[in-house]
Design a protein around this motif. Structure first.
Motif, PDB file in Angstrom:
ATOM      1  N   ARG A  87       0.699  -1.107   0.014  1.00 51.38           N
ATOM      2  CA  ARG A  87      -0.079  -0.024  -0.081  1.00 51.38           C
ATOM      3  C   ARG A  87       0.809   1.245  -0.144  1.00 51.38           C
ATOM      4  O   ARG A  87       0.426   2.271  -0.548  1.00 51.38           O
ATOM      5  N   ILE A  88       1.956   1.206   0.842  1.00 51.73           N
ATOM      6  CA  ILE A  88       2.831   2.513   0.633  1.00 51.73           C
ATOM      7  C   ILE A  88       3.821   2.644  -0.311  1.00 51.73           C
ATOM      8  O   ILE A  88       3.790   3.811  -0.870  1.00 51.73           O
ATOM      9  N   PHE A  89       4.521   1.466  -0.639  1.00 47.93           N
ATOM     10  CA  PHE A  89       5.576   1.534  -1.608  1.00 47.93           C
ATOM     11  C   PHE A  89       5.272   1.058  -2.891  1.00 47.93           C
ATOM     12  O   PHE A  89       5.937   0.999  -3.855  1.00 47.93           O
ATOM     13  N   GLY A  90       4.085   0.442  -3.006  1.00 51.52           N
ATOM     14  CA  GLY A  90       3.601  -0.367  -4.273  1.00 51.52           C
ATOM     15  C   GLY A  90       4.584  -1.633  -4.714  1.00 51.52           C
ATOM     16  O   GLY A  90       4.623  -1.885  -5.766  1.00 51.52           O
ATOM     17  N   VAL A  91       4.911  -2.125  -3.611  1.00 46.72           N
ATOM     18  CA  VAL A  91       5.796  -3.472  -4.147  1.00 46.72           C
ATOM     19  C   VAL A  91       4.986  -4.655  -3.392  1.00 46.72           C
ATOM     20  O   VAL A  91       4.347  -4.585  -2.192  1.00 46.72           O
ATOM     21  N   ALA A  92       5.382  -5.897  -3.764  1.00 50.77           N
ATOM     22  CA  ALA A  92       4.635  -7.018  -3.254  1.00 50.77           C
ATOM     23  C   ALA A  92       4.974  -7.123  -1.699  1.00 50.77           C
ATOM     24  O   ALA A  92       6.245  -6.870  -1.385  1.00 50.77           O
ATOM     25  N   ASN A  93       4.137  -7.720  -0.803  1.00 46.32           N
ATOM     26  CA  ASN A  93       4.653  -7.606   0.661  1.00 46.32           C
ATOM     27  C   ASN A  93       5.393  -8.960   0.615  1.00 46.32           C
ATOM     28  O   ASN A  93       5.188  -9.958   0.081  1.00 46.32           O
ATOM     29  N   PRO A  94       6.457  -8.864   1.426  1.00 42.08           N
ATOM     30  CA  PRO A  94       7.581  -9.950   1.757  1.00 42.08           C
ATOM     31  C   PRO A  94       6.634 -11.277   1.892  1.00 42.08           C
ATOM     32  O   PRO A  94       7.467 -12.496   1.704  1.00 42.08           O
ATOM     33  N   VAL A  95       5.830 -11.210   2.981  1.00 37.67           N
ATOM     34  CA  VAL A  95       5.037 -12.483   3.446  1.00 37.67           C
ATOM     35  C   VAL A  95       3.618 -11.983   3.511  1.00 37.67           C
ATOM     36  O   VAL A  95       3.257 -11.047   3.525  1.00 37.67           O
TER      37      VAL A  95
END
Length: 172
Positions: A87-95
């Protein structure tokens, strides 16, 4: 780049306990936003009283460069941070789940113990990971009672995780 983090609550040095200083003086987010408007060249982050990811997103949308989340993330880390990367950085959550987060921590915990650290030095910061979910009480109890025992290792973490997963299955 110059950076500054502003706590949005005044600390009263006399007359209030540390706990009261976290609750009594009002938060002044508009002051911090005015400071950012006045000094746009500064990388300005805000701290103090942020209770949710939605609130953090709102403060960022108003022009701040960063948001520090303290106690809320400590007490319910998954609720606050579980979806933050996306949501903040626009990248996949690591888990994708708190259970995956626990499993991802195992190599770090093993390395910490191998270097002479103790299990509870890590797991005490993980107690709120399952806040509000089935099995949270068992998770906290097992880690609180067993992780500080001499020689405690990742088997305690596995036991606590099994308790959470077992409760989730019973609740389903």
């Amino acid at each position: 780049m110059r950076r500054v983090t502003v706590h949005a609550r005044k600390a009263w040095l006399q007359g209030l306990s540390p706990k009261e200083n976290r609750e009594v003086p009002p938060l002044d987010y508009p002051l911090v936003l005015r400071m950012k408007a006045r000094f746009p060249e500064l990388h300005m982050s805000i701290n103090g009283g942020i209770q949710s990811l939605e609130q953090a997103e709102s403060l960022l949308a108003q022009g701040l460069d960063g948001v520090m989340v303290g106690r809320a993330a400590y007490h319910a880390p998954w609720d606050i941070l579980g979806d933050a990367d996306r949501r903040i950085f626009g990248v996949a959550n690591p888990v994708a789940t708190p259970e995956e987060a626990v499993r991802a921590m195992i190599p770090y915990i093993e390395a910490h113990i191998a270097e002479g650290g103790r299990l509870h030095q890590v797991t005490r910061h993980m107690l709120g990971l399952f806040a509000g979910r089935s099995g949270a009480r068992a998770w906290r109890r097992i880690l609180s009672e067993e992780a500080n025992r001499p020689g405690a290792g990742v088997e305690v973490l596995a036991k606590a995780l099994s308790a959470v997963e077992g409760e989730a299955l019973r609740a389903a």
